[in-house]
Enzyme design. Structure first.
Site, PDB file in Angstrom:
ATOM      1  N   GLY A  11       0.656  -1.150   0.064  1.00 50.21           N
ATOM      2  CA  GLY A  11      -0.037   0.027  -0.039  1.00 50.21           C
ATOM      3  C   GLY A  11       0.622   1.281  -0.084  1.00 50.21           C
ATOM      4  N   HIS A 102       0.509   0.094 -13.379  1.00 50.08           N
ATOM      5  CA  HIS A 102       0.944  -1.145 -13.668  1.00 50.08           C
ATOM      6  C   HIS A 102       2.793  -0.859 -13.791  1.00 50.08           C
ATOM      7  CE1 HIS A 102       1.559  -5.218 -15.253  1.00 50.08           C
ATOM      8  NE2 HIS A 102       2.442  -4.746 -16.051  1.00 50.08           N
ATOM      9  N   ASP A 143      -4.865  -5.363 -17.751  1.00 45.54           N
ATOM     10  CA  ASP A 143      -3.929  -4.537 -18.222  1.00 45.54           C
ATOM     11  C   ASP A 143      -3.963  -4.121 -19.651  1.00 45.54           C
ATOM     12  OD1 ASP A 143      -2.512  -4.732 -15.750  1.00 45.54           O
ATOM     13  OD2 ASP A 143      -1.523  -6.531 -16.524  1.00 45.54           O
TER      14      ASP A 143
HETATM   15  C1  GAR Z   1       2.988  -1.346  -7.666  1.00 49.85           C
HETATM   16  O1  GAR Z   1       4.445  -1.457  -7.982  1.00 49.85           O
HETATM   17  C2  GAR Z   1       2.150  -1.508  -8.630  1.00 49.85           C
HETATM   18  O2  GAR Z   1       2.622  -1.127  -9.918  1.00 49.85           O
HETATM   19  C3  GAR Z   1       2.007  -3.032  -8.597  1.00 49.85           C
HETATM   20  O3  GAR Z   1       2.000  -3.544  -7.515  1.00 49.85           O
HETATM   21  C4  GAR Z   1       2.857  -2.724  -6.616  1.00 49.85           C
HETATM   22  C5  GAR Z   1       2.047  -2.227  -5.326  1.00 49.85           C
HETATM   23  O4  GAR Z   1       2.864  -1.588  -4.628  1.00 49.85           O
HETATM   24  N1  GAR Z   1       0.879  -3.595  -9.416  1.00 49.85           N
HETATM   25  C6  GAR Z   1       0.887  -4.554 -10.320  1.00 49.85           C
HETATM   26  O5  GAR Z   1       1.611  -5.207 -10.438  1.00 49.85           O
HETATM   27  C7  GAR Z   1      -0.586  -4.731 -10.954  1.00 49.85           C
HETATM   28  N2  GAR Z   1      -0.476  -5.588 -12.087  1.00 49.85           N
HETATM   29  P1  GAR Z   1       2.422  -0.969  -3.101  1.00 49.85           P
HETATM   30  O6  GAR Z   1       1.595  -1.944  -2.512  1.00 49.85           O
HETATM   31  O7  GAR Z   1       3.671  -0.581  -2.343  1.00 49.85           O
HETATM   32  O8  GAR Z   1       1.550   0.148  -3.788  1.00 49.85           O
END
Ligand code: GAR
Length: 187
Positions: A11, A102, A143
Protein backbone atom coordinates in the site's frame (compact mmCIF):
# COMPACT_ATOMS: atom_id res chain seq x y z
CA UNK A 1 -15.60 13.61 -4.31
CA UNK A 2 -15.02 10.11 -3.01
CA UNK A 3 -12.07 8.09 -4.29
CA UNK A 4 -11.89 4.34 -3.63
CA UNK A 5 -8.43 2.79 -3.64
CA UNK A 6 -8.18 -0.95 -4.16
CA UNK A 7 -4.93 -2.52 -2.91
CA UNK A 8 -3.81 -6.04 -2.00
CA UNK A 9 -0.51 -5.61 -0.21
CA UNK A 10 1.92 -3.07 1.08
CA UNK A 11 0.00 0.00 0.00
CA UNK A 12 2.82 2.48 -0.46
CA UNK A 13 1.01 3.97 -3.45
CA UNK A 14 -2.30 4.15 -1.60
CA UNK A 15 -0.58 6.09 1.17
CA UNK A 16 1.09 8.50 -1.28
CA UNK A 17 -2.24 9.28 -2.90
CA UNK A 18 -4.00 9.86 0.42
CA UNK A 19 -1.17 12.05 1.69
CA UNK A 20 -1.16 14.06 -1.52
CA UNK A 21 -4.80 15.05 -0.91
CA UNK A 22 -4.57 15.58 2.84
CA UNK A 23 -5.13 19.35 2.71
CA UNK A 24 -7.89 19.11 0.15
CA UNK A 25 -10.89 18.22 2.25
CA UNK A 26 -13.24 17.98 -0.73
CA UNK A 27 -11.54 14.67 -1.58
CA UNK A 28 -12.38 11.72 0.65
CA UNK A 29 -10.98 8.20 0.49
CA UNK A 30 -11.90 4.64 1.24
CA UNK A 31 -9.51 1.69 0.94
CA UNK A 32 -10.70 -1.72 -0.22
CA UNK A 33 -8.70 -4.93 -0.11
CA UNK A 34 -9.24 -8.55 -1.08
CA UNK A 35 -6.85 -9.57 1.69
CA UNK A 36 -7.12 -9.27 5.43
CA UNK A 37 -3.92 -8.68 7.43
CA UNK A 38 -2.09 -6.74 4.76
CA UNK A 39 -0.10 -3.59 5.61
CA UNK A 40 -2.26 -1.33 3.44
CA UNK A 41 -5.22 -1.78 5.82
CA UNK A 42 -3.27 -0.83 8.89
CA UNK A 43 -1.68 2.13 7.10
CA UNK A 44 -5.08 3.39 5.94
CA UNK A 45 -6.55 3.02 9.43
CA UNK A 46 -3.66 5.03 10.86
CA UNK A 47 -4.54 7.78 8.40
CA UNK A 48 -8.16 7.55 9.64
CA UNK A 49 -9.39 6.16 6.35
CA UNK A 50 -12.28 3.72 6.33
CA UNK A 51 -11.37 0.23 5.05
CA UNK A 52 -13.39 -2.64 3.63
CA UNK A 53 -12.28 -6.19 2.89
CA UNK A 54 -13.99 -8.66 0.63
CA UNK A 55 -13.60 -12.19 -0.70
CA UNK A 56 -13.70 -13.66 -4.16
CA UNK A 57 -17.39 -14.50 -3.86
CA UNK A 58 -18.30 -10.96 -2.79
CA UNK A 59 -16.47 -9.63 -5.79
CA UNK A 60 -17.47 -12.01 -8.57
CA UNK A 61 -20.76 -13.59 -7.50
CA UNK A 62 -22.58 -10.90 -5.56
CA UNK A 63 -23.09 -7.15 -5.66
CA UNK A 64 -21.57 -6.69 -2.20
CA UNK A 65 -18.57 -4.66 -3.33
CA UNK A 66 -20.71 -2.68 -5.74
CA UNK A 67 -23.24 -1.94 -3.03
CA UNK A 68 -20.48 -0.79 -0.70
CA UNK A 69 -19.09 1.57 -3.34
CA UNK A 70 -22.57 2.95 -4.00
CA UNK A 71 -23.25 3.37 -0.29
CA UNK A 72 -19.98 5.30 -0.03
CA UNK A 73 -21.03 7.45 -2.99
CA UNK A 74 -17.76 6.57 -4.71
CA UNK A 75 -16.95 8.71 -7.75
CA UNK A 76 -13.61 7.35 -8.85
CA UNK A 77 -11.61 4.14 -8.39
CA UNK A 78 -7.84 3.67 -8.31
CA UNK A 79 -6.27 0.20 -8.44
CA UNK A 80 -2.93 0.62 -6.69
CA UNK A 81 -1.37 -2.82 -6.35
CA UNK A 82 -4.64 -4.70 -6.78
CA UNK A 83 -4.33 -8.01 -8.60
CA UNK A 84 -7.80 -9.32 -9.42
CA UNK A 85 -9.59 -8.80 -12.72
CA UNK A 86 -12.35 -6.19 -12.38
CA UNK A 87 -15.80 -7.68 -13.06
CA UNK A 88 -18.00 -6.24 -15.78
CA UNK A 89 -20.66 -4.88 -13.40
CA UNK A 90 -18.07 -2.63 -11.77
CA UNK A 91 -16.69 -1.43 -15.09
CA UNK A 92 -20.24 -0.59 -16.22
CA UNK A 93 -20.90 1.36 -13.02
CA UNK A 94 -17.71 3.43 -13.44
CA UNK A 95 -17.08 3.89 -17.16
CA UNK A 96 -13.63 5.49 -17.62
CA UNK A 97 -13.53 6.13 -13.89
CA UNK A 98 -11.36 3.19 -12.89
CA UNK A 99 -7.62 3.47 -13.38
CA UNK A 100 -4.85 0.96 -12.77
CA UNK A 101 -1.18 1.33 -12.02
CA UNK A 102 1.13 -1.19 -13.71
CA UNK A 103 4.88 -1.51 -13.00
CA UNK A 104 6.04 -1.76 -16.63
CA UNK A 105 5.63 -0.11 -20.00
CA UNK A 106 2.43 -1.68 -21.31
CA UNK A 107 1.59 -3.34 -23.66
CA UNK A 108 4.79 -5.17 -22.74
CA UNK A 109 4.91 -7.25 -19.55
CA UNK A 110 1.21 -7.11 -18.77
CA UNK A 111 -1.59 -9.65 -18.55
CA UNK A 112 -2.69 -12.31 -16.12
CA UNK A 113 -0.07 -13.23 -13.56
CA UNK A 114 2.13 -10.25 -14.38
CA UNK A 115 2.40 -8.31 -11.16
CA UNK A 116 5.00 -7.07 -8.73
CA UNK A 117 8.38 -8.80 -8.86
CA UNK A 118 7.30 -11.16 -11.65
CA UNK A 119 7.16 -8.18 -13.97
CA UNK A 120 10.63 -7.00 -12.98
CA UNK A 121 12.08 -10.50 -13.32
CA UNK A 122 10.68 -10.75 -16.85
CA UNK A 123 12.04 -7.32 -17.82
CA UNK A 124 15.53 -8.23 -16.59
CA UNK A 125 15.39 -11.69 -18.15
CA UNK A 126 14.59 -10.08 -21.53
CA UNK A 127 17.58 -7.72 -21.11
CA UNK A 128 15.42 -4.66 -21.63
CA UNK A 129 17.30 -1.38 -21.37
CA UNK A 130 14.33 0.48 -20.03
CA UNK A 131 11.22 -0.13 -18.02
CA UNK A 132 8.73 2.17 -16.35
CA UNK A 133 5.19 2.64 -15.17
CA UNK A 134 1.85 2.77 -16.91
CA UNK A 135 -1.34 4.34 -15.63
CA UNK A 136 -4.32 3.27 -17.71
CA UNK A 137 -8.09 3.04 -17.75
CA UNK A 138 -9.42 -0.35 -16.77
CA UNK A 139 -11.50 -2.51 -19.06
CA UNK A 140 -12.64 -6.12 -18.78
CA UNK A 141 -9.18 -7.52 -19.67
CA UNK A 142 -5.98 -7.49 -17.63
CA UNK A 143 -3.76 -4.43 -18.27
CA UNK A 144 -5.53 -3.60 -21.51
CA UNK A 145 -7.38 -0.27 -21.29
CA UNK A 146 -6.38 3.06 -22.80
CA UNK A 147 -3.05 4.39 -21.56
CA UNK A 148 -3.22 7.69 -19.68
CA UNK A 149 0.41 8.14 -18.68
CA UNK A 150 3.79 6.42 -18.85
CA UNK A 151 7.17 7.26 -17.35
CA UNK A 152 10.44 5.44 -18.01
CA UNK A 153 13.56 4.46 -16.13
CA UNK A 154 16.79 2.81 -17.23
CA UNK A 155 17.48 -0.85 -16.59
CA UNK A 156 21.20 -1.53 -16.13
CA UNK A 157 23.11 -4.80 -16.19
CA UNK A 158 23.48 -4.55 -12.43
CA UNK A 159 19.77 -4.29 -11.77
CA UNK A 160 18.03 -7.03 -9.82
CA UNK A 161 14.24 -7.39 -9.54
CA UNK A 162 14.55 -5.66 -6.15
CA UNK A 163 16.56 -2.68 -7.39
CA UNK A 164 14.29 -2.29 -10.40
CA UNK A 165 11.25 -2.44 -8.12
CA UNK A 166 12.72 0.46 -6.16
CA UNK A 167 13.18 2.57 -9.27
CA UNK A 168 9.63 1.77 -10.33
CA UNK A 169 8.21 2.63 -6.92
CA UNK A 170 9.96 6.00 -7.05
CA UNK A 171 8.28 6.78 -10.36
CA UNK A 172 4.93 5.57 -9.09
CA UNK A 173 5.10 7.67 -5.95
CA UNK A 174 6.12 10.71 -7.96
CA UNK A 175 3.47 10.51 -10.65
CA UNK A 176 0.42 8.53 -9.53
CA UNK A 177 -0.93 11.09 -7.02
CA UNK A 178 -0.51 13.87 -9.59
CA UNK A 179 -2.29 11.93 -12.31
CA UNK A 180 -5.16 11.05 -9.98
CA UNK A 181 -5.53 14.71 -9.10
CA UNK A 182 -5.56 15.76 -12.77
CA UNK A 183 -8.24 13.20 -13.58
CA UNK A 184 -10.56 14.00 -10.70
CA UNK A 185 -10.11 17.78 -11.06
CA UNK A 186 -11.50 17.71 -14.57
CA UNK A 187 -15.03 16.98 -13.34
C1 GAR B 1 3.13 -1.42 -7.55
O1 GAR B 1 4.46 -1.46 -8.03
C2 GAR B 1 2.15 -1.58 -8.69
O2 GAR B 1 2.60 -1.05 -9.90
C3 GAR B 1 2.03 -3.08 -8.77
O3 GAR B 1 2.01 -3.51 -7.44
C4 GAR B 1 2.85 -2.64 -6.67
C5 GAR B 1 2.10 -2.26 -5.41
O4 GAR B 1 2.96 -1.57 -4.54
N1 GAR B 1 0.85 -3.48 -9.48
C6 GAR B 1 0.79 -4.54 -10.27
O5 GAR B 1 1.73 -5.29 -10.42
C7 GAR B 1 -0.55 -4.73 -10.98
N2 GAR B 1 -0.42 -5.64 -12.07
P1 GAR B 1 2.40 -0.89 -3.23
O6 GAR B 1 1.51 -1.91 -2.56
O7 GAR B 1 3.60 -0.56 -2.42
O8 GAR B 1 1.62 0.33 -3.65
Amino acid sequence: MKIAIFASGNGSNAVKIIEHFKDKSQYQFVVLSNKKDVPVLEKAQKLKIETYTFGRKDFYETENVLDFLKEQKTDFVVLAGFLWLIPENLIKLYPNKIINLHPALLPKYGGKGMFGSRVHEAVIEAKEQESGITIHYVNEKYDDGQVIFQAKCKVTQEDTPESLAQKIHQLEHLYLPEIVEKLVKNW
